[in-house]
Scaffold this motif. Structure first.
Motif, mmCIF file in Angstrom:
data_model
loop_
_atom_site.group_PDB
_atom_site.id
_atom_site.type_symbol
_atom_site.label_atom_id
_atom_site.label_comp_id
_atom_site.label_asym_id
_atom_site.label_seq_id
_atom_site.Cartn_x
_atom_site.Cartn_y
_atom_site.Cartn_z
ATOM 1 N N ASN A 1 22.636 33.416 19.840
ATOM 2 C CA ASN A 1 23.601 34.303 19.190
ATOM 3 C C ASN A 1 23.301 35.775 19.476
ATOM 4 O O ASN A 1 22.889 36.529 18.610
ATOM 5 C CB ASN A 1 23.557 34.020 17.677
ATOM 6 N N LYS A 2 23.528 36.181 20.720
ATOM 7 C CA LYS A 2 23.138 37.524 21.149
ATOM 8 C C LYS A 2 24.330 38.483 21.147
ATOM 9 O O LYS A 2 25.478 38.059 21.203
ATOM 10 C CB LYS A 2 22.511 37.464 22.537
ATOM 11 N N LYS A 3 24.035 39.768 21.087
ATOM 12 C CA LYS A 3 25.061 40.808 21.104
ATOM 13 C C LYS A 3 25.213 41.351 22.525
ATOM 14 O O LYS A 3 24.227 41.541 23.235
ATOM 15 C CB LYS A 3 24.688 41.929 20.128
ATOM 16 N N HIS A 4 26.457 41.593 22.923
ATOM 17 C CA HIS A 4 26.745 42.023 24.289
ATOM 18 C C HIS A 4 27.245 43.471 24.303
ATOM 19 O O HIS A 4 27.980 43.887 23.410
ATOM 20 C CB HIS A 4 27.778 41.094 24.923
ATOM 21 N N VAL A 5 26.839 44.206 25.331
ATOM 22 C CA VAL A 5 27.128 45.648 25.407
ATOM 23 C C VAL A 5 27.683 46.000 26.781
ATOM 24 O O VAL A 5 27.163 45.550 27.802
ATOM 25 C CB VAL A 5 25.838 46.470 25.158
ATOM 26 N N PHE A 6 28.744 46.843 26.788
ATOM 27 C CA PHE A 6 29.280 47.387 28.036
ATOM 28 C C PHE A 6 29.248 48.906 27.943
ATOM 29 O O PHE A 6 29.789 49.493 27.000
ATOM 30 C CB PHE A 6 30.718 46.908 28.276
ATOM 31 N N LEU A 7 28.614 49.551 28.929
ATOM 32 C CA LEU A 7 28.418 51.002 28.936
ATOM 33 C C LEU A 7 29.193 51.617 30.106
ATOM 34 O O LEU A 7 29.038 51.211 31.249
ATOM 35 C CB LEU A 7 26.930 51.316 29.086
ATOM 36 N N ILE B 1 23.445 43.229 28.480
ATOM 37 C CA ILE B 1 23.820 44.652 28.530
ATOM 38 C C ILE B 1 24.123 45.040 29.969
ATOM 39 O O ILE B 1 23.281 44.927 30.853
ATOM 40 C CB ILE B 1 22.694 45.541 27.963
ATOM 41 N N VAL B 2 25.358 45.516 30.194
ATOM 42 C CA VAL B 2 25.786 45.871 31.541
ATOM 43 C C VAL B 2 26.511 47.209 31.487
ATOM 44 O O VAL B 2 27.044 47.605 30.442
ATOM 45 C CB VAL B 2 26.692 44.757 32.125
ATOM 46 N N GLY B 3 26.503 47.931 32.606
ATOM 47 C CA GLY B 3 27.176 49.222 32.609
ATOM 48 C C GLY B 3 27.725 49.572 33.972
ATOM 49 O O GLY B 3 27.250 49.079 35.007
ATOM 50 N N THR B 4 28.750 50.429 33.975
ATOM 51 C CA THR B 4 29.348 50.888 35.233
ATOM 52 C C THR B 4 29.464 52.401 35.242
ATOM 53 O O THR B 4 29.761 53.025 34.221
ATOM 54 C CB THR B 4 30.748 50.289 35.449
ATOM 55 N N GLN B 5 29.235 52.992 36.430
ATOM 56 C CA GLN B 5 29.486 54.417 36.611
ATOM 57 C C GLN B 5 30.990 54.677 36.659
ATOM 58 O O GLN B 5 31.478 55.698 36.194
ATOM 59 C CB GLN B 5 28.823 54.881 37.912
#
Length: 276
Positions: free
Chosen positions: A100-106, A205-209
């Motif tokens: 049960n994890k929390k997901h993040v988009f940056l 946790i993932v992110g895009t420029q």
């Protein structure tokens, strides 16, 4: 949350009160996703830089926006401390959870701040502003990442930055789950580092420029602004400017990216939550 059919999304607004198209784009994607997938998804906006609002750990998914200025503007400020503390809390929470994890988009500004926080690459000022519609190239890891499933390599997206993350060969990118997923095009005739365009910081946790929330309507409004038009023509020429304007009608360019990247992120996050 106890009911896995109810999904709570926290949207962190990093725009510091500056009017932009990005927040509209994020909210439109969430609204469209809720309707198309027919799920009970609710989102709440937190105005962090201007009002000091920060979400707690009661949400399932976090999306943090781009914003103006330097990714160093918040150094020593309460709002930056709150943002970094939230990332630490999410990491700690996920480390204790099996499923049960929390997901993040940056996105953009948030992405650059996260690179600073995690000590990844070099977060540096560009010689000139990058603004327009450009190709993004997937790495081997990016081609295998579900985030970009359904896109070509390269794919086209909106890029808007005065700062960037460079040094993709940084040894820290090989640590644990961290992977460089995408890079800007190679420019062998220019003595400049290749900018990192997407990173998976951890499994969740993932992110895009770049701006995956950008749509043709918002981009057209930007491109028609005299200062933006002049900047693109000065940096890339009038032919490139007209190509960008015309490409807004192409369903295989930013329209496709907008319909794939954030929805893919939401699919992965919500499937993981519902399996848990």
């Amino acid at each position: 949350m106890s009911d896995r059919n109810k999904i709570s999304v926290a949207v962190i607004d990093m725009n510091n009160g500056v009017i932009n198209q990005g927040m509209r784009g994020i909210q439109e994607i969430l609204t469209r996703y809720r309707e198309e997938m027919d799920i009970d998804l609710h989102f709440e906006v937190f105005d962090l830089r201007q009002k000091g609002e920060i979400p707690d750990l009661d949400h399932d998914i976090y999306i943090s926006s781009g914003g103006p200025g330097s990714p160093y503007d918040g150094e020593g400020q309460p709002w930056e401390n709150d943002f970094f503390s939230l990332l630490d809390k999410i990491l700690a929470f996920n480390a204790l959870q099996e499923l049960n994890k929390k997901h993040v988009f940056l996105i953009c500004h948030s992405f650059q701040m996260a690179c600073r926080k995690f000590g990844l690459g070099q977060v540096v000022k560009r010689r000139s502003t990058a603004f327009g519609i450009f190709p993004v190239f997937l790495t081997e890891a990016g081609e295998d990442d579900v985030l970009f499933s359904g896109l070509t390599n390269p794919f086209f997206t909106v890029d808007s930055r005065d700062w960037q993350v460079t040094n993709p060969e940084d040894a820290l990118f090989a640590v644990a789950d961290t992977q460089v997923l995408a890079l800007e095009k190679e420019r062998p005739h220019v003595d400049l580092d290749r900018c990192v365009m997407a990173i998976r910081f951890t499994n969740e946790i993932v992110g895009t420029q770049f701006h995956p929330e950008a749509d043709p309507l918002g981009m057209k409004r930007y491109l028609l602004q005299e200062d933006k038009k002049a900047g693109i023509i000065a940096n890339h020429g009038e032919e490139k400017y007209m190509d960008m304007l015309n490409s807004l009608e192409d369903p295989a360019r930013i329209q496709l990216t907008q319909r794939i990247v954030l929805p893919n992120f939401l699919n992965r996050a919500i499937n993981a939550l519902q399996e848990a």
